[in-house]
Design an enzyme around this catalytic site. Structure first.
Site, PDB file in Angstrom:
ATOM      1  CB  SER A 119      31.340  35.272  33.664  1.00 32.56           C
ATOM      2  OG  SER A 119      31.739  36.239  34.622  1.00 32.56           O
ATOM      3  CG  HIS A 145      34.828  32.923  33.820  1.00 34.61           C
ATOM      4  ND1 HIS A 145      35.969  32.539  33.147  1.00 34.61           N
ATOM      5  CD2 HIS A 145      35.013  34.229  34.127  1.00 34.61           C
ATOM      6  CE1 HIS A 145      36.807  33.565  33.048  1.00 34.61           C
ATOM      7  NE2 HIS A 145      36.252  34.610  33.642  1.00 34.61           N
ATOM      8  CG  ASP A 152      35.259  37.370  35.863  1.00 36.20           C
ATOM      9  OD1 ASP A 152      36.290  36.954  35.293  1.00 36.20           O
ATOM     10  OD2 ASP A 152      34.155  37.462  35.302  1.00 36.20           O
ATOM     11  CG  MET A 183      37.785  41.597  39.312  1.00 38.12           C
ATOM     12  SD  MET A 183      36.822  42.817  38.418  1.00 38.12           S
ATOM     13  CE  MET A 183      36.093  41.802  37.115  1.00 38.12           C
ATOM     14  CG  HIS A 206      39.757  35.692  34.745  1.00 39.12           C
ATOM     15  ND1 HIS A 206      39.020  36.489  33.900  1.00 39.12           N
ATOM     16  CD2 HIS A 206      41.050  36.126  34.616  1.00 39.12           C
ATOM     17  CE1 HIS A 206      39.817  37.355  33.294  1.00 39.12           C
ATOM     18  NE2 HIS A 206      41.046  37.160  33.721  1.00 39.12           N
ATOM     19  CG  MET A 255      41.124  39.839  36.098  1.00 37.39           C
ATOM     20  SD  MET A 255      39.448  40.249  35.583  1.00 37.39           S
ATOM     21  CE  MET A 255      38.568  38.887  36.352  1.00 37.39           C
ATOM     22  CG  MET A 292      41.613  39.362  29.286  1.00 37.83           C
ATOM     23  SD  MET A 292      40.254  38.494  30.090  1.00 37.83           S
ATOM     24  CE  MET A 292      39.061  39.826  30.316  1.00 37.83           C
ATOM     25  N   GLY A 302      37.904  44.104  34.282  1.00 34.02           N
ATOM     26  CA  GLY A 302      37.447  44.918  35.405  1.00 34.02           C
ATOM     27  C   GLY A 302      35.936  45.004  35.512  1.00 34.02           C
ATOM     28  CG  ASP A 359      36.651  36.680  30.185  1.00 38.62           C
ATOM     29  OD1 ASP A 359      35.498  37.120  30.139  1.00 38.62           O
ATOM     30  OD2 ASP A 359      37.299  36.537  31.247  1.00 38.62           O
ATOM     31  CB  SER A 392      26.074  41.368  30.648  1.00 37.35           C
ATOM     32  OG  SER A 392      27.329  41.604  30.128  1.00 37.35           O
TER      33      SER A 392
END
Ligand code: DX5
Ligand code: ZN
Length: 222
Positions: A13, A38, A40, A42, A71, A73, A142, A147, A177, A200
């Site tokens: 990610s 991946h 993310d 948002m 993904h 969100m 999740m 977030g 995830d 991370s």
């Protein structure tokens, strides 16, 4: 997209990557054996932060040959799926909590020729997606409240994986995830995860991206 039984694919990610050197970051993850990338997305509404959009997916598409898992969100995901498909997404996942007409959105993702995924927040039971058996290719469980990267793994979501497989027997993959690390990956794999998403643990690892992916792959049964 799944690996052999007892072995999960690694999705890197980019949320925790150095955005000034994004291409190099995903290429390092790819060299080390990451299976997927991946992304993310948002919107500042469904979750507080604003991250990235189709222009970043388009740039990643040029930087790597790995499949790109988007993904979303975001609220109103149906407004964005075409742009992400055009940008080169391989899968698009929408949250069951974010889409009023989630069955229709998943069908629309498939109609664009992509795999359709449905994501469930930690507080959402597996049964919330029971009616999606004919339109969902995959599910994202999740293991943090979405977030932010770098949050602690919520192990109590893992039994949802088995329940999802019972409810949606045709699912091609189930991803976990959030909070994935060499310490938490074995439990996710043992619970039946096909894909482990990690930000991370890959892009903020002190040992560097390549060593971090190798450690994660070993922990994931590779
Ligand atoms: C969380 C995102 C995750 C996130 C994971 O909202 O959906 O994909 O990048 O970050 P880590 O691996 O640091 O928990
Ligand atoms: Zn994610």
């Amino acid at each position: 997209m799944s690996g052999a039984p007892g072995r999960a694919a690694i999705a890197a990610s980019v949320l925790s990557a150095d955005f000034a050197a994004l291409g190099e970051a995903v290429r390092a993850a790819q060299r080390a054996g990451a299976d997927r990338v991946h992304v993310d997305v948002m919107d500042g509404h469904f979750v507080p932060p604003i991250t990235m959009g189709p222009v970043v997916v388009e740039a990643l598409r040029r930087a790597t040959a790995l499949p790109l898992d988007v993904h979303l969100m975001v609220e109103h995901p149906e407004r964005h799926i075409e742009a992400f498909a055009r940008a080169g997404a391989s899968t698009i996942t929408v949250h069951v909590e974010a889409a009023v007409h989630v069955h229709r959105v998943l069908g629309a993702i498939r109609a664009l020729g992509l795999q359709a995924g449905v994501a469930l927040n930690p507080g959402t039971p597996a049964d919330a997606v029971a009616a999606l058996a004919d339109v969902a290719d995959g599910a994202v469980v999740m293991s943090v409240n979405p977030g932010y990267a770098g949050q602690a793994f919520i192990a109590s979501v893992l039994p949802k994986i088995g329940r999802l497989r019972t409810l949606l027997p045709a699912l091609a993959w189930v991803a976990v995830d959030g909070g994935i690390s060499p310490a938490t990956a074995p439990a996710a794999v043992a619970a039946g995860a096909d894909v482990l998403v990690a930000a991370s643990a890959i892009f903020r690892a002190p040992e560097g991206i390549e060593a971090a992916v190798a450690r994660l792959r070993a922990a994931a049964g590779a």
